[in-house]
Enzyme design. Structure first.
Site, PDB file in Angstrom:
ATOM      1  NE  ARG A 108      34.421  20.765   7.007  1.00 37.09           N
ATOM      2  CZ  ARG A 108      34.931  19.811   7.801  1.00 37.09           C
ATOM      3  NH1 ARG A 108      35.481  18.734   7.265  1.00 37.09           N
ATOM      4  NH2 ARG A 108      34.868  19.929   9.118  1.00 37.09           N
TER       5      ARG A 108
ATOM      6  CD  GLU B  38      33.963  13.727  14.949  1.00 35.99           C
ATOM      7  OE1 GLU B  38      34.159  14.792  15.578  1.00 35.99           O
ATOM      8  OE2 GLU B  38      34.554  13.459  13.881  1.00 35.99           O
TER       9      GLU B  38
ATOM     10  CD  GLU C  26      33.535  10.905  11.117  1.00 37.07           C
ATOM     11  OE1 GLU C  26      34.284  10.729  10.145  1.00 37.07           O
ATOM     12  OE2 GLU C  26      33.371  12.010  11.671  1.00 37.07           O
TER      13      GLU C  26
ATOM     14  CD  GLU D  53      30.724  14.476  12.635  1.00 28.58           C
ATOM     15  OE1 GLU D  53      31.918  14.765  12.467  1.00 28.58           O
ATOM     16  OE2 GLU D  53      29.834  15.329  12.849  1.00 28.58           O
TER      17      GLU D  53
ATOM     18  CG  HIS E 219      32.091  16.361   6.850  1.00 31.59           C
ATOM     19  ND1 HIS E 219      33.106  16.248   7.782  1.00 31.59           N
ATOM     20  CD2 HIS E 219      31.249  17.311   7.340  1.00 31.59           C
ATOM     21  CE1 HIS E 219      32.907  17.087   8.770  1.00 31.59           C
ATOM     22  NE2 HIS E 219      31.771  17.745   8.532  1.00 31.59           N
TER      23      HIS E 219
ATOM     24  CD  GLU F  70      35.626  16.842   4.293  1.00 34.15           C
ATOM     25  OE1 GLU F  70      35.180  16.368   5.350  1.00 34.15           O
ATOM     26  OE2 GLU F  70      36.743  17.411   4.217  1.00 34.15           O
TER      27      GLU F  70
ATOM     28  NE  ARG G  52      40.147  18.988   9.641  1.00 35.83           N
ATOM     29  CZ  ARG G  52      39.948  17.729   9.253  1.00 35.83           C
ATOM     30  NH1 ARG G  52      38.718  17.275   9.151  1.00 35.83           N
ATOM     31  NH2 ARG G  52      40.939  16.935   8.959  1.00 35.83           N
TER      32      ARG G  52
ATOM     33  CD  GLU H 206      34.726  11.794   6.381  1.00 34.42           C
ATOM     34  OE1 GLU H 206      34.537  12.886   6.969  1.00 34.42           O
ATOM     35  OE2 GLU H 206      35.848  11.425   6.014  1.00 34.42           O
TER      36      GLU H 206
ATOM     37  CG  ASP I 129      -1.788   1.225   1.339  1.00 30.92           C
ATOM     38  OD1 ASP I 129      -1.785   2.056   0.399  1.00 30.92           O
ATOM     39  OD2 ASP I 129      -2.464   1.373   2.375  1.00 30.92           O
TER      40      ASP I 129
END
Length: 474
Positions: free
Chosen positions: A364, A216, A224, A136, A273, A362, A343, A134, A55
């Protein structure tokens, strides 16, 4: 499982492993895994051809009641033995189809990922889009929450919580990570090594390759576990297995896991990330001799993500809670810039390895509340738009963004401040997602309407506990 490619392979596996139950799984529209099971004897090779009915009107964001019948068609290559059920159970991830036309359902998130991969090949730019999410998460010991007409609250408990250094524990041993200092002291401060290792090894047993696990930054059990990168569709499948295993291993230890981006005030939130690279004929097209060892194609890809970042966030940071994470001061990438190593930028160029195969970008901003199929498909579409239109990302920002003088900081574009702004950005900027019929207009409209009604407006209606602290005595 290795070697499983066809329906007949699955039938042989059922016999060889003495499977008693077959579990069929698929993703709903917002991003929660769904399932139903049948006795193994009911599964034959024809099951893969004709599918099984369910359904669709009971699945969030899907069919209306008068068009409710849908089909699941299992993918043999996704088969694995469930590590938690008492009865010997084989799991397969399914695609969703219309029972009358047989066509793939446009609101099936996995179908969108399949179309994204097909569009990539259609462009001729590359044959594979690799994604490395990645994610967390927090491991808590207890969680209580409620919201009704006369009260609203949440209460988090963690044996690792720094707030519990004064709690009577008979004895309290005091090894509790300081706020923002959980990355990453050895035990006894890190009390979750064994449970993370069990999660990691369980994931490996069901075919999800893991590169590392660690504590982390935040107190209260933030962790992580890093998966090895995979092609987009496979990465989406593995992300669902990842969440499933982590939650169920925690439950077996009488603990609870959340992938909510910002469950705790005044400490770091949980991101996801996403590492991205395009390959053709087994060659990494993002490796070059430009900034950070990147190619011109990679720089255009960065330009595409930065140009469409506001609308992308409607899929990659898709909850009202996501924007509690995207605030300055908690390693969160609120500034739409790129850099190597830095970062605090929305896009980072990792510099761990000089190897050409390791070159990637990457992104983030994403967090693990997202639907991974939709999030990674949207990222790929922004990357392709950047490459096809040669979008210049501008100059890198290698300074600490949070320490910039106010006049310089004001020139750096920012992420949307809330989900409403991100959804409005998506309404205004989604042409790049429609190419190749990857996202349809119906999918875009349904996503915006669902999120606005069920999350943004629902939260607007409810008093917040902090409002009582601010306004009760006025």
């Amino acid at each position: 499982m290795d070697g499983i490619k066809t329906a007949s392979d699955v039938i042989e596996l059922i016999k060889r492993e003495k499977v008693e139950v077959v579990d069929f799984r698929f993703m709903d529209f917002p991003g929660l895994w769904q399932h139903f099971s049948v006795p193994a004897a009911e599964v034959s090779e024809s099951t893969f051809e004709r599918g099984l009915g369910f359904d669709g009107s009971s699945i969030r964001g899907w069919q209306v009641i008068n068009e409710s019948d849908m089909l699941v068609k299992p993918e043999p290559v996704t088969a694995f033995i469930d590590p938690f059920f008492k009865a010997r159970t084989l799991v397969m991830i399914c695609n969703i189809c219309d029972p009358i036309t047989g066509e793939a359902y446009t609101r099936d998130p996995r179908n969108i990922a399949r179309k994204a991969e097909a569009y990539l090949k259609q462009t001729g730019l590359a044959d594979t889009g690799f994604m490395g999410p990645e994610a967390e998460f927090f491991i808590f010991d207890d969680i209580r929450f409620d919201q009704n007409e006369h009260e609203g609250y949440y209460h988090i408990e963690s044996n690792e919580g720094r707030w519990n250094t004064g709690r009577v524990e008979n004895p309290n041993l005091g090894y509790k990570p300081r706020y923002k200092e959980g990355y990453f002291p050895v035990p006894p401060t890190d009390s979750l090594q064994d449970i993370r290792s069990e999660m990691m090894l369980t994931l490996e047993k069901i075919g999800v390759a893991i590169e590392a696990q660690h504590h982390e930054v935040a107190t209260g059990g933030q962790c992580e576990i890093d998966m090895r990168f995979s092609p987009l569709l496979e990465a989406g499948d593995k992300m669902l297995k990842y969440k499933y295993v982590i939650k169920n291993v925690a439950r077996a230890h009488n603990k609870t896991v959340t992938f909510m981006p910002k469950p705790m005030f005044n400490d770091n939130g949980s991101g996801m990330h996403v590492h991205v690279s395009l390959w053709k004929d087994n060659k990494n097209l993002f490796a070059g001799d430009g900034y950070g060892g990147m190619s011109e194609m990679a720089m255009f890809a960065i330009g595409g993500i930065l140009k469409h970042a506001a609308s992308l966030l409607a899929f990659v940071s898709p909850t009202t809670n996501s924007y509690k994470r995207l605030v300055p001061g908690f390693e969160a990438p609120v500034n739409l810039a790129y850099s190597r190593r830095n970062r605090s930028a929305a896009i980072r160029i990792p510099m761990y390895s000089p190897s050409e195969n390791a070159k990637r970008i990457e992104f983030r901003c994403p967090d693990p509340s997202c639907n991974p199929y939709l999030a990674m498909s949207a990222i790929l579409m922004a990357v392709l738009d950047g490459i096809l239109n040669k979008i210049d990302p501008g100059a890198p920002l290698d300074k600490d963004i949070y320490d910039l003088p106010p006049d310089e900081a004001a020139k750096v574009p920012k992420t949307p401040g809330n989900l409403r702004d991100a959804l409005n950005a998506l309404a205004a900027d989604h042409e790049y997602l429609l190419r190749g019929d990857v996202f349809t207009q119906d999918v875009i409209d349904t996503w915006i309407n669902y999120k606005m009604k069920n999350e943004v407006q629902a939260l607007d209606l409810r008093p917040h506990p902090w409002e009582f602290a601010l306004y009760y005595d006025i």
